[in-house]
Structure formats: structure tokens, C-alpha cells
Enzyme design. Structure first.
Site, short mmCIF file in Angstrom:
data_model
loop_
_atom_site.label_atom_id
_atom_site.label_comp_id
_atom_site.label_asym_id
_atom_site.label_seq_id
_atom_site.Cartn_x
_atom_site.Cartn_y
_atom_site.Cartn_z
N CYS A 1 26.30 8.22 -29.24
CA CYS A 1 25.15 7.73 -28.46
C CYS A 1 24.40 8.89 -27.81
O CYS A 1 24.84 9.42 -26.78
CB CYS A 1 25.63 6.72 -27.42
SG CYS A 1 24.26 6.07 -26.44
N CYS B 1 23.12 8.14 -24.31
CA CYS B 1 24.15 8.22 -23.26
C CYS B 1 24.52 9.67 -22.96
O CYS B 1 24.67 10.04 -21.80
CB CYS B 1 25.44 7.52 -23.70
SG CYS B 1 25.20 5.96 -24.55
N ASP B 2 24.70 10.48 -23.98
CA ASP B 2 25.35 11.78 -23.78
C ASP B 2 24.46 13.00 -24.02
O ASP B 2 24.89 14.12 -23.76
CB ASP B 2 26.59 11.87 -24.70
CG ASP B 2 27.60 10.79 -24.36
OD1 ASP B 2 27.72 10.47 -23.17
OD2 ASP B 2 28.26 10.26 -25.27
#
Ligand code: NAP
Length: 307
Positions: free
Chosen positions: A131, A134-135
Site C-alpha cells: 500500500c 499507507c507507507d
């Protein structure tokens, strides 16, 4: 006979448990194979509203569970094998145990596909993720790689150029599967370096167990090389966890449950689908939570109408 059974304990499952719990429906939550869902495999979550300092994924899920049980949700650590529709209810089978419920909320999520290389499990959250949203922000001014050639890979690679110094786009063929516009956007970006006809064969880690490089092989020439990088974003597709509903619920060609547009209803009355099991587009914690809320309100309404 239960009023609501919720299958799955990611963001969608716990949010529907909080809402149905507060509606005094005393939901029964069946936790499944991976209690807490995909966020339990990430480290820090920085984009969930309300936590400006960020929050560790597993901690966020524990807090959701705490909030749901506070309002009367009960949890059993069971994996559902199949669901059967009866005239006014559903039978839910877990091994030799059977539950009966008037409504079912399916919130079983999707599992990112991985390459199946050695040490992969341990690297998740330490330089291996699925992701970018997300990261990505954790990897500023360092090289990273995206594996895959579809829309997700191109979208993630393009997004990652905001942070990373360089993004290798490693694809097993010399032509992207992605739609023309997404492919062009990625290939026109000077920070993205395509690595064509190539497969990653090994992840290399430093002394702290963090990703430091990958070995790739060109499958046409058999030439091997190492790419130094800090993170690998695997974007080779997701598998929605809906196989146990085969034959009962309509799914699309990739196995995602089809929701009635604008809500979480499915083709089966009384059965609602929330989160990544029905969403191949957004796949975010917050969108799954939003879907869980919708499913709970719709289940509540369905129960009231059928009383
Ligand atoms: P996808 O379209 O199935 O693409 C998967 C990619 O991974 C393909 O390029 C495939 O290679 C590669 N791949 C599969 N298994 C592999 C393996 N074992 N080793 C190396 N590479 C492997 O998946 P997706 O990109 O996640 O997209 C899923 C769906 O969501 C699609 O319908 C897509 O259009 C949609 N989507 C839309 C958007 C958007 O419109 N904004 C964004 C993301 C996703 P091959 O090409 O060689 O098969």
C-alpha cells in the site's frame, strides 16, 4: 437466533460492530483467519483521521475491538466455511458448528498477493508492503521499487515519486497491462525507471532485518542484477476473501462482491458486504470503516422493516 452476524474483524467489521452494538443488536463477530485484518500487518498508520501523531496499525485495530465490545459486540475466533440462505435467516457454518442469524455483514477484506519468496512474511512492515498510500511517505529521498504492470502498479509508482528519489517499476513483461493513461503517466515520469521482462528472485536485508536490495533476473536474457532500495511495493493484485460465499452472492470477474450501487446491499436480501471484499478501487482503512457504518445502518433498517 442472532440478529446480526459480522464476518471479519478489519476496519469494516469492527465499525459495523460498533454501530450495531450501539443499536442494541448485540452483534456476534466471527474473527476469521487474520483477526484485525490488513492493518495488523502494517506498522504506522498516518492517514486515519483523528490521530495526528499516527497510530500503529495493530493498536488501532485493538482500539476498534475495545470500542465494539464496550457496546455489546461478542467475538468468537472462528473461520467461516460457508453461508446458507434460509427463508427468513442465514445459517453460518464454522467447522461442525452452525450459527443462525437474521442478517449477515460480510467484511472479510482482501489479501494482497505476494511473490511467495523466502522471508516475505517477516519483511512485511520492514520494507515490504502493498500500500503506497499507507507507507509511501515513510520512504523520502530513497530509492524504492514497485512490482507489477497493472493500474495499481502504475498508480502506486506515480504516487511514490512524490517521496522517493527513484522508483523502479519491475514488470515481468515489456508491456504494461495498465490502462493507456495510467501507463503513460508512469512512463513519462522521469523518476520512474522501468525494469522490463524482470522478476524479483530474492529480497536482501540489512543487519536490522530491513529491506536493502532486491535481486532481479531478466527472464529473456537470464541476466541477473541487484537493485539497492529501501522498500518494495508489491502491486500484483489482491484476492478478495469471498470464496466461502461462492454460489450464494454475485461477484465480479475478479471475485469481489457486487454491492447494489450506493449502498452495501447485495443480491441476497439481508446479506450486506462492506470494505475491501467489495472494493477494488479505494482499499483504505477509512473507506472500509465508512462501508462498515453503512452496512450496520442498512442491516438495522432491514431488521426493523422485517420485524
Ligand atoms: P491487475 O490488473 O491484475 O495487474 C496485476 C499485475 O501484476 C499485472 O501486470 C501482472 O502481470 C502482474 N503480476 C501478477 N502476478 C505476478 C507475479 N506472480 N509476478 C510478477 N508480476 C505479476 O491488478 P491491479 O493492478 O491491482 O488492478 C486490479 C483491478 O483494479 C483492475 O481492474 C484495475 O483496472 C483496477 N484498478 C483501477 C485503478 C484506477 O482506475 N485508478 C487503480 C488501481 C486498480 P501481467 O501483466 O504479465 O499479467
Amino acid at each position: 437466533m442472532e440478529k446480526v452476524i459480522i464476518i471479519g474483524t478489519g476496519c469494516a467489521g469492527w465499525t459495523s460492530a460498533i454501530y450495531t452494538g450501539r443499536a442494541n443488536l448485540s452483534p456476534l463477530v466471527l474473527a476469521g483467519d487474520q483477526p484485525g485484518g490488513q492493518l495488523t500487518t502494517t506498522t504506522e498508520v498516518e492517514n486515519y483521521p483523528g490521530f495526528p501523531e499516527g497510530m500503529m496499525g495493530p493498536e488501532l485495530m485493538m482500539k476498534m475491538q475495545e470500542q465494539a465490545t464496550k457496546f455489546g459486540a461478542r467475538v468468537e475466533y472462528k473461520k467461516v466455511d460457508s453461508v446458507k440462505k434460509n427463508s427468513q435467516s442465514f445459517s453460518i457454518f464454522c467447522g461442525d458448528q452452525e450459527y443462525e442469524s437474521e442478517t449477515v455483514i460480510v467484511a472479510t477484506g482482501a489479501a494482497p498477493r505476494h511473490l511467495g519468496l523466502e522471508g516475505e512474511e517477516k519483511l512485511i512492515g520492514h520494507g515490504l508492503t502493498s500500500c503506497a498510500t499507507c507507507d509511501g511517505a515513510f520512504y523520502r529521498d530513497v530509492p524504492v521499487a514497485v512490482i507489477g504492470g497493472g493500474d495499481s502498479a502504475c498508480e502506486e509508482a506515480t504516487f511514490l515519486t512524490r517521496f522517493a528519489s527513484k522508483v523502479y517499476l519491475i514488470h515481468r513483461r515489456d508491456e504494461l497491462r495498465a490502462s493507456k493513461i495510467m501507463a503513460e503517466r508512469a512512463l513519462d515520469n522521469e523518476k520512474i525507471e522501468p525494469v522490463w521482462d524482470s522478476q524479483v528472485t530474492e529480497y536482501l536485508t540489512d543487519d536490522d532485518g530491513e529491506m536493502k536490495a532486491v535481486k532481479v533476473i531478466n527472464i529473456k536474457t537470464n541476466e541477473e542484477k541487484e537493485l539497492d532500495l529501501k522498500c518494495v511495493f508489491v502491486a500484483i493484485g489482491h484476492v478478495p476473501n469471498a470464496q466461502f460465499l461462492q454460489g450464494l452472492v454475485d461477484t465480479d470477474e475478479n471475485g469481489y462482491i457486487i454491492q447494489v450501487p450506493g449502498c452495501t446491499k447485495t443480491n441476497v436480501e439481508g446479506l450486506f458486504a462492506a470494505g475491501d471484499v467489495a472494493d477494488h478501487v479505494y482499499r483504505q482503512a477509512i473507506t472500509a470503516a465508512g462501508d462498515g457504518c453503512k452496512a450496520a445502518l442498512e442491516a438495522e433498517r432491514y431488521l426493523a422493516e422485517n420485524e
